[in-house]
Every structure is written in structure tokens, then in C-alpha cells.
Design a protein around this motif. Structure first.
Motif, PDB file in Angstrom:
ATOM      1  N   GLU B 154       0.057 -15.744  -3.902  1.00 17.61           N
ATOM      2  CA  GLU B 154      -0.523 -14.633  -4.666  1.00 17.61           C
ATOM      3  C   GLU B 154       0.092 -13.295  -4.281  1.00 17.61           C
ATOM      4  OE1 GLU B 154      -4.689 -16.678  -6.037  1.00 17.61           O
ATOM      5  OE2 GLU B 154      -4.719 -15.279  -4.348  1.00 17.61           O
ATOM      6  N   GLU B 155       0.430 -13.134  -3.019  1.00 18.07           N
ATOM      7  CA  GLU B 155       1.159 -11.906  -2.658  1.00 18.07           C
ATOM      8  C   GLU B 155       2.498 -11.912  -3.391  1.00 18.07           C
ATOM      9  OE1 GLU B 155      -0.563  -9.810  -1.627  1.00 18.07           O
ATOM     10  OE2 GLU B 155      -1.890 -10.434  -0.009  1.00 18.07           O
ATOM     11  N   GLY B 156       3.084 -13.097  -3.509  1.00 17.71           N
ATOM     12  CA  GLY B 156       4.307 -13.216  -4.305  1.00 17.71           C
ATOM     13  C   GLY B 156       4.054 -12.803  -5.750  1.00 17.71           C
ATOM     14  N   THR B 215      -6.314  -5.430   6.663  1.00 16.95           N
ATOM     15  CA  THR B 215      -5.146  -4.821   6.035  1.00 16.95           C
ATOM     16  C   THR B 215      -5.111  -5.118   4.535  1.00 16.95           C
ATOM     17  OG1 THR B 215      -4.007  -4.993   8.137  1.00 16.95           O
ATOM     18  CG2 THR B 215      -2.647  -4.534   6.223  1.00 16.95           C
ATOM     19  N   ASP B 216      -5.483  -6.341   4.162  1.00 16.10           N
ATOM     20  CA  ASP B 216      -5.595  -6.594   2.724  1.00 16.10           C
ATOM     21  C   ASP B 216      -6.651  -5.702   2.084  1.00 16.10           C
ATOM     22  OD1 ASP B 216      -3.825  -8.749   3.281  1.00 16.10           O
ATOM     23  OD2 ASP B 216      -4.486  -9.693   1.422  1.00 16.10           O
ATOM     24  N   ARG B 217      -7.621  -5.303   2.898  1.00 11.69           N
ATOM     25  CA  ARG B 217      -8.652  -4.415   2.350  1.00 11.69           C
ATOM     26  C   ARG B 217      -8.083  -3.021   2.097  1.00 11.69           C
ATOM     27  NH1 ARG B 217     -13.851  -5.571   2.242  1.00 11.69           N
ATOM     28  NH2 ARG B 217     -13.399  -7.204   3.748  1.00 11.69           N
ATOM     29  N   GLU B 244      -7.696 -11.383  -7.307  1.00 10.88           N
ATOM     30  CA  GLU B 244      -7.062 -12.249  -6.309  1.00 10.88           C
ATOM     31  C   GLU B 244      -7.245 -11.706  -4.901  1.00 10.88           C
ATOM     32  OE1 GLU B 244      -3.390 -13.852  -9.032  1.00 10.88           O
ATOM     33  OE2 GLU B 244      -3.464 -11.777  -8.416  1.00 10.88           O
ATOM     34  N   GLU B 245      -7.181 -10.385  -4.801  1.00  5.15           N
ATOM     35  CA  GLU B 245      -7.306  -9.763  -3.483  1.00  5.15           C
ATOM     36  C   GLU B 245      -8.662 -10.100  -2.864  1.00  5.15           C
ATOM     37  OE1 GLU B 245      -4.944  -8.728  -1.077  1.00  5.15           O
ATOM     38  OE2 GLU B 245      -4.153  -7.997  -2.984  1.00  5.15           O
ATOM     39  N   ALA B 246      -9.662 -10.223  -3.713  1.00  3.93           N
ATOM     40  CA  ALA B 246     -10.999 -10.555  -3.206  1.00  3.93           C
ATOM     41  C   ALA B 246     -10.959 -11.875  -2.442  1.00  3.93           C
ATOM     42  CB  ALA B 246     -11.982 -10.640  -4.377  1.00  3.93           C
ATOM     43  N   HIS B 247     -10.170 -12.826  -2.943  1.00  8.24           N
ATOM     44  CA  HIS B 247     -10.070 -14.114  -2.261  1.00  8.24           C
ATOM     45  C   HIS B 247      -9.392 -13.971  -0.895  1.00  8.24           C
ATOM     46  CE1 HIS B 247      -9.473 -18.349  -1.544  1.00  8.24           C
ATOM     47  NE2 HIS B 247      -8.185 -18.138  -1.379  1.00  8.24           N
ATOM     48  N   HIS B 248      -8.403 -13.090  -0.810  1.00  5.78           N
ATOM     49  CA  HIS B 248      -7.709 -12.902   0.463  1.00  5.78           C
ATOM     50  C   HIS B 248      -8.683 -12.387   1.515  1.00  5.78           C
ATOM     51  CE1 HIS B 248      -3.810 -12.195  -2.037  1.00  5.78           C
ATOM     52  NE2 HIS B 248      -4.446 -13.308  -2.352  1.00  5.78           N
ATOM     53  N   MET B 249      -9.541 -11.487   1.094  1.00  3.03           N
ATOM     54  CA  MET B 249     -10.503 -10.953   2.060  1.00  3.03           C
ATOM     55  C   MET B 249     -11.572 -11.983   2.410  1.00  3.03           C
ATOM     56  SD  MET B 249     -10.499  -7.033   0.921  1.00  3.03           S
ATOM     57  CE  MET B 249     -10.335  -7.574  -0.734  1.00  3.03           C
TER      58      MET B 249
END
Ligand SMILES: [Fe+2]
Ligand SMILES: [Fe+2]
Lengths: 552, 483
Positions: B154-156, B215-217, B244-249
């Protein structure tokens, strides 16, 4: 000052000048009509001038070259009794907007340069025959002549009283010509420029301010002698000139302008004027006789006259259009053929005058305070003199490869011999030399590309253009550039462009348009000159300007 | 292997931007894509490239399409270009153009500012993949490995999203910047990533969880403010990225939570009450709470530095021009122009920490950082619930924002985690208790042994409460390719 200023005129309309022709000598009388000011609110007393007076002078000088090639010497005299010329009208300056003052000075500077260069370019020598007070802008008129004669009547003098009297500079080349052309010693120049009453007689000669001081009784005779002498020393060019007719020009409601070969499209919201120049609509003249027979209708002459008028019109009448976009459309081969004809015949007086007018007009572009972008599109004819526009502009964008649905010939840049010396800038070197200041050998190498159809990728490699974009990128890149440009401060843009356009050697011309003009424009913005208690406002009230004494 | 010559971008790249008819972007992507695949393949170890990973792929932005789960080999992952649906009649939410129709094309006036912001955001996306490149080898479970790879792909995709904007709206300059996003490398001496925190390696899994939590936050907050951009395509892109970022956190928060939970469980099982009985706790193969607190201190403060100077002209310009809004701009009740508003910012006056009012326009960074700190406090509270439930007297805390800072007014001063100014000697004395030291790192490293058996977990971490996509506990999230 919202009325349109028209730069076109002809002798039937003159109110301030008249010319007497006598064989190879012409006498040019300045006889300003007090009530003939371009705007309300001032009288043009004592042969003082405003922009209208200068527009006529510009026309006189232009016609002298094209309509009177037989003239070898022009004697500039006053048509008034006690005064040669009192300079720019102070009330006019006091009432004018800053923008008008700046543009007025630019145009008068260009006119001075034009008759000053007439001797070298056209074999027409200007003599200033000064009788009576010759002050400020009046002396600047004389300074731009090739020879200055002053009557020694114990009262006639030359002076630059701007500093002590008005708290501004002799900004129409005065300061620069005193030191650079007349080569007056700097301490004497300092004295001269700070005394109101100026210098007269023998001292004026000793200080190099004039070439000759002549006893008053003999003045007219000696002036006539000198004129004769100069005329006899110069070669004859032609007995008869051509007539410069009025331009075919239509100005539409929205401000767009159409000439026979030039179009100006106006986009006010975008603050942009798009100027399109069209390639040849007629054949190359078969001979120089045919060129003369075509009169003012030959392609190169008609185009440059229209272009010059377009430049002056936009400069003075459309100050909010801060971005000029140059386009061309037409047959590049034909452009090169027309120019080649002129170059091959540059010893012919008319071909020479046409090339010289191109040179002067391109210089007007150089000193124009507008951002200039050149778009080298498909179907364009940026060849020879028109290619100069690419390098006169601040940036250029060229179409690369084919564009969908566009069947015009692919965009090319075409170099000619003319690009290597016929159209020097004010710094006295070519636009290509200025562009490649670090690589003179590259300019030499470019000569090997004369005539070649240089497409975008090569043009970019050769450094002839700024950017090349294909079909996919073109519209967006151009739009974004234009939007960005239009968003910058106009003042910062003017300053930026005026600085980086003139790399390379300083000349009297670059010093006038750079150093002298910049300082003058600064002073024009300062309260000491233009504030309500400044010298320009208080002039004539008997009260001196109230100065802020801080040195900046 | 992927056929790079005959890429059919239409089917390969899920998109809702009309890619198949967009000649400009297609042409640019054709040139960029091979470099991207190379970058990916260089980064992820070969056997993982060939493994089948149970990944979520977004194929469209509607609720049904944005989370399709299936096994996929990562190089064949379908990185999509998806923008949140266009909102009819959207207007510029802030600054001097507030209320005017949102820009659908780049306004020439702000082109460079926009490009810079997109490039900075874009630079962080691949950076974290680079930072986390070695973690697959020490994954505590297949479940965690799968989460790592999910975050990575997802960062990709976020990189793709930024590259799309550069290709679509920034012409030749944009293409050059897109290439440079692949040229810079996290930690490289030649061409490092643009922001400091993205050049630090992520050495272990606790760091990974802390990174994704803290950091993702920061990334989330940046995306939130870019989602308020008057440049509509940027706003729409960022709105979708936020889902998607929500999932990373979530990965970060639950990862730290499961680590804490495991420690508490082991302490209870072995009758250890004192959370500071570190040696004993560690002897059972779990990470003691004080060390977790130290990791928290480190990652939180590094992330605070990402917000830049408290008082910033750049941030003011970006807000005033409508390029970047505040967190939840549309829900803030003010003039959205900040003409006369002020905001309290930290400053050092005569060696004292004071908070004083400055024009709010210049304090945009400070405000976003405050919003960030509030947002970050939520998960810390939930971690403390776990500790509380286990009956252990210990509380995780966000350190004072002055502590351990390299950027802004606190930089070059020594503060303790309580925000008190201390002498250099005091700082040196306390540092061992405040930030992880070499021994802590070595200890954590000693626990990083891979567990590749479905349903099994490393000694230091608890299993998750529920599986991904509701899969059962022994689900094989990664079918490992065995060379
Ligand atoms: Fe991201
Ligand atoms: Fe992320």
C-alpha cells in the motif's frame, strides 16, 4: 490619461515641427504649439515637450530616412526666438502617473537614439544649432545630435538644471551622453549638472559640452557653412525616396488589433497579448528598382512598420497586459528569401533602411517592460529576423513532433546570416552572442547551421529555445507558465527581465536604459521629487521642494 | 514474471481516472513502471517475491471494491490509481481563494508549491518500504508478515498515487520528479530520502509497530491536510489514501498492544508484580514495559520533528493559497482565512519554555502537531487499559513534546520527558531511562526469530483477537516459497 495614444502621424498633422528641404540639407524647426499638448492641464511653453511632440519627432526622423534619402545633413533649430528648447514639460511630468512618466522617458530615449544613429546607419548627420536657452531635455536633444553649435551671444547656454531645479535627473540620456559621448571630465560634469544657469560660450567648448561656439552675428552663416561642408563630405545615396503611407490598422472593441501582417489578440483576464506576425504574402522583389517601386508595401518593410506600431501601442495603451506572446505563421523559406534579398543589397539605400528599421524595432522589444514568451509552433516561420524574436523574449517554447489533428508543417527554427550581425542589441553584440556569452565558439558553430530546418530536439540541443514540448504536454505547460508569469509582481518581473536580458558589454545605450533609467525611475517614486511637497509639484510656486535629507 | 513489454495498463492498473484514454499519463507511466518494478524487486528478498501473500487489493473506490482479498505474488500486485469520488460543487476550503470552485487543473501560480508538497509526500511512501525491507526475515508470525507486506504494497500504491499526480499535472518537471522518487533511497549517502525520520532503518518488529503507529500517523495528518487542498485531484487522492493509512495504524496499534499484552501475561503467569524487574521479565523472552516506553519516546519524538518549525512561512503560504488546509478544516468554525486569528506556540524566552500567541496563519504546523498529539494519545490509552486489566502498576505516556527534539524551538536544548529543562549532565544521566540504548536494541534483536508456521507466534507477542478478513487462527496468510 485614458485616451488612446496613437503613434501614427504624418506631416499634415504636425503641430510642433516643420522641415524645410533644400537639396541634401534639411532644416528641422522645433516650434512647439503651446496649446497642442497631448493631455489637458498644461501648456507647452518655451518649446517644452510632451509625448505628443516626441511622437512627431520620431515620425520626422523616420520619414527623413525613407522619404528623403537625398538628405545628408539635418540642422535642428528652434522656431522660437529666445529659446532653443526648455526640455520636457514640468507640469506635464508633475501631473503624469508614474507609469506614464516611465514610458514617456523610454520612448523619448528611443527617439534620441534613433536620430543619433542616423549618421552611422543612414548617412544623415544631425547638427544642433543652438540659439537661446537650451535646458534639460532641450540640451538632451542637442546631445543626441552628431554636432552641437552654440551661439556666443553671452546669454545662450546649455544646461542640465534637473537636479537643482526639479530634484530629478536629466534622464533622457543627458547624464550618460555628457560623460560617455561628450567625454566631459567627471568633476566638470558634476559642476555642470548642479548649476541651474548652465554654461555658455567658450567655456562650453572647453568643457566639451558643445563642438563650436560661434559669434552671434555670424551664427546662421557658419551653421550653413558647416552643413554644406558635412554634406559635401558624405556620399550621395539616392535622389528620391518612397512614401510611408498610413498603416492598415483596425482596433476592435475588445482591444484586439489587426494590421495586414500583424495581429494582436487580447486576453484581459489572463493579462496577456498574443502578437502574431505573418510570413511573406508577396514575392521577393526582382531587383532593387522593384523594391523601390513597391514603396512601403514590400513584405519586410510593411511587417516591421506594423510590428513597431503594435509594440508602441501595447506599451503605452495596454499597460495591464503584462505578458506578450510572440507567434509567427507562414513560409520560413520565403522569410529567408526576403531577408537574403535585403542582405545581398544592403548597399542599396532602401534595403539598408529596412534592415536598420528591423534592428531598431527589435531593440524596442529588448527594452519593453513586459514578460515576453515566444511560441515556436507548427506552421511558424521563425527564420532570420523573425528568429530574433525567440532570443529577444524571456523564454521560448517549441512544439516537438507531430500534433494530433495539426497538419501544419512541423515547427522549425531557421538561422540566417542576418542572425550573426545585422540586428545587434543595445549592448552592440548580437542576440546569439548575448545568449551564449560563455561560449563564443558555439556562436561560430551555429553558423554551420545557417539555412538548416532545425526541429525541436536539435533546437533544444543547440540552446536556441528554452523548452520543447510534444502534443501531450504542450497545452498544459504553456497554460501553467502563463498563469504563473501573470501572478508575479509586475515590478519584480520588469526588474528581473531588464537585468538579465542585457548580459555582456555595457554601451552608452545599455547605460541609458539600465543605469540612468533605473535611477530616474527610483527618483520618480520618491517624495523628494514627486510627493505633494516634492520639487516637481512645487515647481513654479516659488517654494522649494521639501526634502527628506536622509541619504539612502 | 511480469511481461514488461506488453503491459496492458488498462487491466493491470485498477483505476478510476480513465487511464486507458489518457495518452499523457500512459506514456509517462510506460517509462516509469519498469523502474518501479525494479525498485520493488531489489527491495523485497527473492523468496518473498515468489511467495503467495493473502493481500487486500483496492480495485475501485466503492465500499465493495476497495478491499478485495486474495493470494497474490507481490510483484504482480495490482497497484491502482484510485481517487475518492469527485464531490459536486466542491469549493476551495481555506485561504484567500476560499469559497471559489476547487481547482481541477493546477493553478499556474501555485504550481511549484504544489509540486513540492506532492514530492515530499511521495518521497515518504517508498521510504518506509525501504526502511522495513529486512523485517520479513524475522516476522513473529505469518499473520504479521502478511500485515507487513500489506503495508508495504500500500505504501507502494501511495507512491503510485503521487506519481500519477506528477505525471498527470506537472508535465516534464513532474516526470523528472517521479523518476527521482525512485532514485532517492532511505539511508543512502548519495541521495537520501528528504525527511530525516525516513532515513533511519527499522531494525526490529517493535520499531515497525511503533513506526506504523507514530510515523504513519504523521503521514495521516499530512494526508488529512492535503485532503483539504483546493486542488481537487490532490484532495481526492489523499482522501482515498487515508482509508488505507487507517489500516497501517491499526497494524501499529495492535502490534504494540499485543506486545504489551504478552508481557503482562508472562508477568502474571510468573508472579512478577514489579514492571521494573527487567532482567527477570526479559528472561522469559518478552519485552519489559519500561523498554516499550523508551521505544515509544523515540518514535513519538522523531515523528514530531516531521511537522517542521512551529512558526513557518511555507506552511502559511500553503494554507493561504488554498493548497493545504488544517486537520478537519471543513469542521472548524472560523473564517477559514485566519485573517486576524492567533494561535499559541511554544517558544524559548530567557531559557524558559513559554507558549505565546502568534498569527495563526504562521502557526499551521504547530496546530497540526497539536492535533497529531491528541490523535496519538488515543492508542496509548488503550494500551494502558491492557496493563490495567493485568493489574500492573505501570502507565505508558507520551513524553512532553520538548523532549528529544532536533527541529523547532526545542532543538539544541536538553529537556527530560516531563518537559523540564535539565543540564547536560542530568540529560546524559537520564538518557538510559528515556531512550532505548544499545543493550535494549540487542535484547529486542535477540527475540527476532522468525515463526513461519501457520497459527504460531513468537515468544514476545500475543496472537491477534481476530484474523484478517475474518480468517481462522491457523490460516496460512503467506504461502512461503521455499527455494
Ligand atoms: Fe502511505
Ligand atoms: Fe502508511
Amino acid at each position: 490619461m485614458t485616451k488612446m495614444i496613437d503613434f501614427q502621424t504624418d506631416p499634415s498633422k504636425y503641430r510642433h515641427w516643420r522641415v524645410e528641404y533644400e537639396g541634401d540639407i534639411a532644416t528641422l524647426y522645433m516650434d512647439v504649439d503651446e496649446n497642442g499638448g497631448l493631455f489637458e492641464g498644461y501648456q507647452l511653453k518655451l518649446n517644452s515637450y510632451d509625448l505628443g511632440v516626441d511622437i512627431e519627432l520620431n515620425d520626422v526622423v523616420q520619414r527623413m530616412r525613407f522619404e528623403h534619402p537625398e538628405v545628408k545633413v539635418v540642422v535642428m533649430k528652434s522656431g522660437k526666438d529666445k529659446v532653443f528648447c526648455a526640455g520636457a514639460n514640468i507640469r506635464m511630468l508633475g501631473g503624469a502617473t508614474h507609469a506614464h512618466k516611465v514610458n514617456f522617458c523610454k520612448f523619448t530615449n528611443e527617439t534620441r537614439n534613433t536620430f543619433e544613429a542616423a549618421e552611422a546607419d543612414s548617412g544623415q548627420k544631425y547638427i544642433a544649432a543652438v540659439k537661446g536657452a537650451c535646458a534639460g531635455g532641450g540640451y538632451e536633444l542637442a546631445l543626441a545630435c552628431n554636432y552641437i553649435m552654440l551661439t556666443d551671444d553671452s546669454s545662450s547656454n546649455v544646461s542640465l538644471p534637473e537636479v537643482p531645479l526639479l530634484a530629478v535627473l536629466p534622464g533622457t540620456g543627458g547624464l550618460t551622453r555628457v560623460t560617455d559621448k561628450r567625454k566631459v571630465r567627471r568633476d566638470l560634469a558634476d559642476v555642470f549638472c548642479s548649476v541651474e544657469e548652465g554654461v555658455k560660450g567658450k567655456r562650453a567648448v572647453d568643457w566639451r559640452l558643445v563642438d563650436e561656439a560661434v559669434p552671434n552675428s555670424k551664427f546662421d552663416t557658419v551653421v550653413a557653412e558647416r552643413a554644406r561642408q558635412f554634406a559635401d563630405a558624405a556620399a550621395a545615396k539616392a535622389a528620391k525616396g518612397i512614401t510611408l503611407g498610413p498603416l492598415n490598422r483596425t482596433i476592435a472593441e475588445d482591444g484586439s488589433v489587426t494590421y495586414s501582417l500583424v495581429e494582436i489578440a487580447v486576453d484581459r483576464a489572463a493579462r496577456r497579448a498574443t502578437i502574431t506576425l505573418h510570413g511573406p504574402d508577396r514575392d521577393v522583389p526582382a531587383s532593387t528598382d522593384a523594391l523601390v517601386a513597391e514603396g512601403d508595401q514590400s513584405w519586410m518593410l510593411r511587417l516591421v512598420r506594423e510590428f513597431e506600431d503594435a509594440i508602441l501601442h501595447l506599451r503605452l495603451n495596454e499597460m495591464e497586459l503584462g505578458l506578450w506572446v510572440f507567434r509567427t505563421q507562414g513560409d520560413a523559406d520565403a522569410v529567408l528569401a526576403h531577408e537574403a534579398f535585403m542582405l545581398a543589397n544592403k548597399d542599396h539605400w532602401l534595403a539598408n533602411e529596412i534592415l536598420q528599421l528591423w534592428k531598431r524595432t527589435l531593440k524596442r522589444v529588448d527594452v519593453t517592460s513586459r514578460s515576453i514568451a515566444t511560441l515556436v509552433e507548427h506552421g511558424s516561420c521563425f527564420a532570420g529576423p523573425l528568429a530574433e524574436l525567440i532570443w529577444a523574449g524571456d523564454r521560448s517554447y517549441m512544439m516537438e513532433d507531430e500534433f494530433e489533428g495539426d497538419n501544419r508543417p512541423i515547427a522549425t527554427v531557421r538561422l540566417s546570416e542576418g542572425n550573426f550581425g545585422t540586428y545587434p542589441m543595445g549592448n552592440d553584440i548580437t542576440r546569439l552572442q548575448t545568449r551564449f556569452l560563455a561560449e563564443p565558439e558555439h556562436v561560430e558553430a551555429l553558423k554551420g547551421h545557417i539555412g538548416e530546418e532545425i526541429e525541436a530536439d536539435s533546437a533544444r540541443d543547440l540552446g536556441l529555445i528554452t523548452y520543447a514540448f510534444d502534443d501531450i504536454d504542450w497545452d498544459d505547460e504553456i497554460r501553467i507558465f502563463m498563469e504563473e508569469r501573470a501572478s508575479f509582481s509586475p515590478d519584480a518581473m520588469t526588474g528581473l527581465e531588464a537585468n538579465i536580458r542585457f548580459a555582456g558589454p555595457e554601451t552608452m545605450e545599455t547605460r541609458i536604459f539600465g543605469r540612468l533609467t533605473a535611477w530616474q525611475n527610483w527618483i520618480f517614486n520618491r517624495p523628494n521629487a514627486t510627493g505633494t511637497d516634492g520639487a516637481l509639484q512645487r515647481y513654479g510656486t516659488g517654494v522649494r521642494g521639501d526634502y527628506n535629507m536622509q541619504r539612502v | 514474471m511480469l511481461d514488461l513489454i506488453n503491459v496492458s495498463y488498462d487491466t493491470l492498473i485498477p483505476n478510476n481516472v480513465g487511464l486507458s484514454t489518457d495518452k499523457r499519463v500512459l506514456k509517462a507511466l510506460e517509462k516509469w513502471h519498469p523502474g518501479y518494478i525494479n525498485w520493488w524487486n531489489d527491495l523485497i528478498p527473492d523468496n518473498f517475491q515468489k511467495s503467495l501473500v493473502y493481500l487486500r487489493t483496492a480495485v475501485s473506490v466503492d465500499p465493495k471494491g476497495w478491499a478485495k482479498f486474495d493470494y497474490v505474488k507481490m510483484p504482480e500486485y495490482r497497484w491502482g490509481i484510485l481517487l475518492a469520488p469527485q464531490v459536486e460543487g466542491r469549493t476551495i476550503p481555506c485561504g484567500e481563494h476560499a469559497g471559489q470552485p476547487a481547482w481541477q487543473e493546477v493553478p499556474g501560480e501555485y504550481r511549484n508549491m504544489l509540486k513540492r508538497l506532492i514530492v515530499i509526500q511521495g518521497d515518504t511512501e517508498p521510504a518506509s518500504v525501504e526502511q522495513q525491507r529486512f523485517l520479513g526475515r524475522t516476522a513473529p508470525s505469518l499473520y504479521d508478515m502478511r500485515n507487513l507486506f500489506q503495508v508495504n504494497v500500500e505504501e507502494g500504491r501511495h507512491l503510485w498515487a503521487m506519481v500519477y499526480l506528477l505525471h498527470k499535472y506537472f508535465g516534464a518537471d513532474g516526470r523528472e520528479e517521479a523518476d527521482d522518487l525512485l532514485r532517492r533511497q532511505s539511508g543512502s549517502e548519495e541521495a537520501p530520502r528528504m525527511l530525516g525520520a525516513f532515513n533511519e532503518e527499522t531494525p526490529d518488529w517493535l520499531s515497525f509497530f511503533m513506526f506504523t503507529y507514530f510515523t504513519d500517523r504523521d503521514g495521516k495528518m499530512q494526508l488529512e491536510s492535503l485532503a483539504q487542498s483546493g486542488f481537487d485531484p490532490l484532495s481526492r487522492t489523499c482522501r482515498f489514501m487515508l482509508t488505507e493509512e487507517a489500516h497501517h495504524m491499526f497494524v501499529g496499534e495492535t502490534g504494540v498492544g499485543r506486545t504489551i499484552e504478552r508481557t503482562c501475561q508472562i508477568m502474571a503467569e510468573n508472579g512478577i508484580d514489579d514492571p521494573y524487574d527487567i532482567e527477570k521479565i526479559r528472561s522469559f523472552g518478552v519485552i519489559d514495559l519500561p523498554t516499550i516506553q523508551k521505544k515509544l519516546n523515540l518514535h513519538y519524538t522523531l515523528s514530531l520533528d516531521l511537522f517542521g518549525q512551529e512558526v513557518s512561512t511555507n506552511a502559511a503560504n500553503a494554507f493561504n493559497s488554498g493548497i493545504k488546509g488544517r486537520y478537519m478544516e471543513s469542521r472548524i468554525d472560523d473564517d477559514h482565512k485566519l485573517t486576524n486569528a492567533t494561535y499559541p506556540v511554544w517558544d524559548m524566552v530567557d531559557g524558559q519554555l513559554v507558549r505565546h500567541e502568534v498569527p495563526a496563519l504562521t502557526a499551521i504546523n504547530m496546530r497540526l502537531r497539536d492535533d497529531y498529539s491528541r490523535d496519538a494519545a488515543g492508542g496509548v490509552g488503550r494500551w494502558n487499559k491492557i496493563i490495567e486489566k493485568a493489574g500492573i502498576a505501570f502507565e505508558m505516556k507520551l513524553p512532553h513534546e520538548a523532549f528529544n527534539r532536533k527541529i523547532g524551538v526545542f532543538a539544541n536544548h536538553n529537556f527530560n520527558p516531563e518537559g523540564q529543562l535539565v543540564s547536560g549532565a542530568e540529560f546524559d544521566k537520564g538518557i538510559n531511562d528515556w531512550l532505548p540504548n544499545k543493550a535494549d536494541g540487542d535484547f529486542i534483536q535477540s527475540l527476532m526469530n522468525p515463526v513461519y508456521e501457520p497459527g504460531k507466534y513468537a515468544s514476545w507477542i500475543s496472537p491477534p483477537k481476530v484474523g484478517i478478513d475474518n480468517k481462522p487462527g491457523d490460516f496460512e496468510y503467506v504461502k512461503l516459497h521455499m527455494a
